[in-house]
Design an enzyme around this catalytic site. Structure first.
Site, PDB file in Angstrom:
ATOM      1  N   GLU A 102       0.829  -1.215   0.000  1.00  0.00           N
ATOM      2  CA  GLU A 102       0.000   0.000   0.000  1.00  0.00           C
ATOM      3  C   GLU A 102       0.858   1.259   0.000  1.00  0.00           C
ATOM      4  O   GLU A 102       0.513   2.258  -0.647  1.00  0.00           O
ATOM      5  CB  GLU A 102      -0.941   0.000   1.204  1.00  0.00           C
ATOM      6  CG  GLU A 102      -1.952  -1.145   1.225  1.00  0.00           C
ATOM      7  CD  GLU A 102      -2.899  -1.132   0.034  1.00  0.00           C
ATOM      8  OE1 GLU A 102      -3.130  -0.061  -0.557  1.00  0.00           O
ATOM      9  OE2 GLU A 102      -3.403  -2.213  -0.324  1.00  0.00           O
ATOM     10  N   ASP A 170       3.982  -4.390  -5.977  1.00  0.00           N
ATOM     11  CA  ASP A 170       4.594  -5.619  -5.459  1.00  0.00           C
ATOM     12  C   ASP A 170       6.118  -5.514  -5.496  1.00  0.00           C
ATOM     13  O   ASP A 170       6.797  -5.833  -4.512  1.00  0.00           O
ATOM     14  CB  ASP A 170       4.157  -6.829  -6.295  1.00  0.00           C
ATOM     15  CG  ASP A 170       2.696  -7.197  -6.096  1.00  0.00           C
ATOM     16  OD1 ASP A 170       2.102  -6.747  -5.098  1.00  0.00           O
ATOM     17  OD2 ASP A 170       2.150  -7.930  -6.939  1.00  0.00           O
TER      18      ASP A 170
END
Length: 454
Positions: A102, A170
């Protein structure tokens, strides 16, 4: 705002949008204000931010009290992590992997590139729209209505991260995770568990999977990247174990007897630290059962064995407050303030006890010492209002209750409090001008939201 040409909002606009977004979130989701939970999630978040690709950016981390497995990033660096995600993680590194992901969405500006909005949209309207999207994923019965009202105004906005956004988050998240001392393999491991769980959930799959689709290729990619780093065994912190126990014990959906059985059955399992976490959970269950003497005995034993563990001190203070032993409770929170100087949550707890022990003037003195960065917190305004109310200063009582409601995103209630303050017969010119200014501000925000729905 973000637009198709890549123009982004200024830092000042981003901060204002983030603050307005968080007020809207507060109005619709149940956020934890527990001092231990907030201290923990903020410390993990800041550890990750310090090792991110933009360590100077401001972030604020908070826990949403929801059983759903989810996390989300908003404008201005606001990142929410559901208690359900924490409880369903099997290691601290798994939880941190989602937070790192996030953080990457924020540092890479994905949030602003994921939606387009009318250039005429006001800041409160844009913030309300973003919050409505988040709430629709957390509590559909609340969010869908808000989205429908806004869509009626022919304004479309969405947070819909692309596959490239997710891969980038990621990739950068794994790097941040490794730099911060966590296990980078925890990201693909957690994704695999979520993907496996989704087969059993069906349409009720974890919301994180719907907003961040996890495919086999994505899991394979993250595993490949994680395996490039040397293997490391990362033990969980005791704070992580205790916060999980606290969140589990604090759940309103779990029956007290079920909680009691859960902690009792695990109290003799694992390492001394793991057993201590289960004892702590059992003590918190005793508090909920109002068996304060038994809770106190557990926490005193734990505090004696682990004197630097803050959670045991706050638990002892909680027992003391329930037993109306305010002097003892204050002594514990003074210790915590010495351990964590400047922590507003422990200061708020101490001030709350001053008010419970009929010391409003002293409470006001301590409130003036709160760092200005935390003077926009809802609890700051609530404590101010209570202090002035105890001193029979009704104008300031209503004035600060207005600020409290506004901080919670309840602007109509804020207006009602200002109007009550304006009716006070003892109102002077200075306060009258302040109240007029705040009333105009609140009314303008309400009008902006009404214009959006037209």
């Amino acid at each position: 705002m973000g637009d198709s040409t890549g123009t982004l909002i200024s830092p000042a606009q981003e901060k204002a949008l983030g603050n307005s977004f968080f007020r809207s979130i507060r109005a619709q989701l149940k956020i934890s204000y527990d001092p231990d939970v907030q201290q923990y999630i903020q410390s993990i978040g800041q550890k990750l931010v310090a090792n991110s690709d933009n360590p100077t950016q401001d972030f604020y981390f908070f826990v949403v009290l929801s059983d759903d497995i989810n996390a989300f990033a908003g404008p201005g660096g606001y990142i929410g992590i559901n208690s359900g995600l924490i409880l369903n993680s099997d290691s601290e590194s798994e939880m941190a992997s989602v937070m790192a992901h996030e953080i990457a969405h924020v540092t890479q500006r994905h949030i602003y590139r994921s939606y387009e909005a009318s250039s005429r949209m006001s800041l409160p309207a844009a913030a309300a729209m973003l919050a409505a999207i988040v709430v629709a994923t957390q509590a559909p019965e609340l969010g869908i209505g808000a989205l429908s009202a806004i869509q009626a105004g022919s304004v479309q906005m969405q947070i819909d991260f692309t596959r490239d956004n997710e891969q980038e988050a990621d990739r950068i998240g794994i790097k941040t995770l490794e730099r911060s001392g966590f296990d980078p393999l925890s990201m693909p491991i957690f994704f695999e568990k979520l993907q496996l769980a989704s087969r059993y959930y069906g349409e009720g799959a974890p919301e994180f999977l719907r907003t961040h689709p996890v495919t086999s290729s994505r899991i394979s990619d993250t595993r490949g990247r994680a395996e490039q780093y040397p293997y490391r065994q990362v033990p969980d912190s005791q704070d992580y174990r205790l916060i999980k126990a606290k969140l589990r014990a604090g759940s309103d959906k779990t029956k007290l007897n079920d909680l009691f059985v859960y902690f009792k059955n695990k109290i003799d399992q694992g390492t001394p630290e793991q057993r201590a976490a289960m004892q702590y959970g059992l003590g918190l269950t005793f508090i909920k059962k109002q068996r304060f003497s038994e809770a106190k005995e557990i926490f005193q034993s734990l505090n004696h064995r682990y004197p630097q563990q803050r959670e045991y001190l706050t638990a002892l203070a909680q027992v003391a407050v329930n037993q109306r032993d305010f002097e003892t409770a204050k002594s514990y929170y003074l210790q915590l303030q010495q351990m964590y100087p400047g922590n507003p949550q422990y200061q708020f707890e101490y001030i709350s006890i001053l008010l419970k022990s009929s010391q409003p003037k002293l409470a006001l003195q301590y409130l003036r010492l709160i760092d200005y960065r935390y003077q926009q917190h809802p609890r700051y305004y609530l404590l101010l209002a209570r202090a002035y109310g105890n001193l029979d200063e009704d104008v300031n009582l209503h004035r600060y209750m207005a600020e409290y409601f506004y901080a919670l995103g309840q602007t109509n209630s804020a207006i009602m409090q200002i109007e009550l303050a304006q009716k006070d017969k003892g109102l002077n010119f200075y306060l009258s001008a302040i109240l007029d200014d705040r009333l105009n501000f609140f009314q303008a925000e309400i009008q902006a939201l009404k214009d959006l729905q037209m």
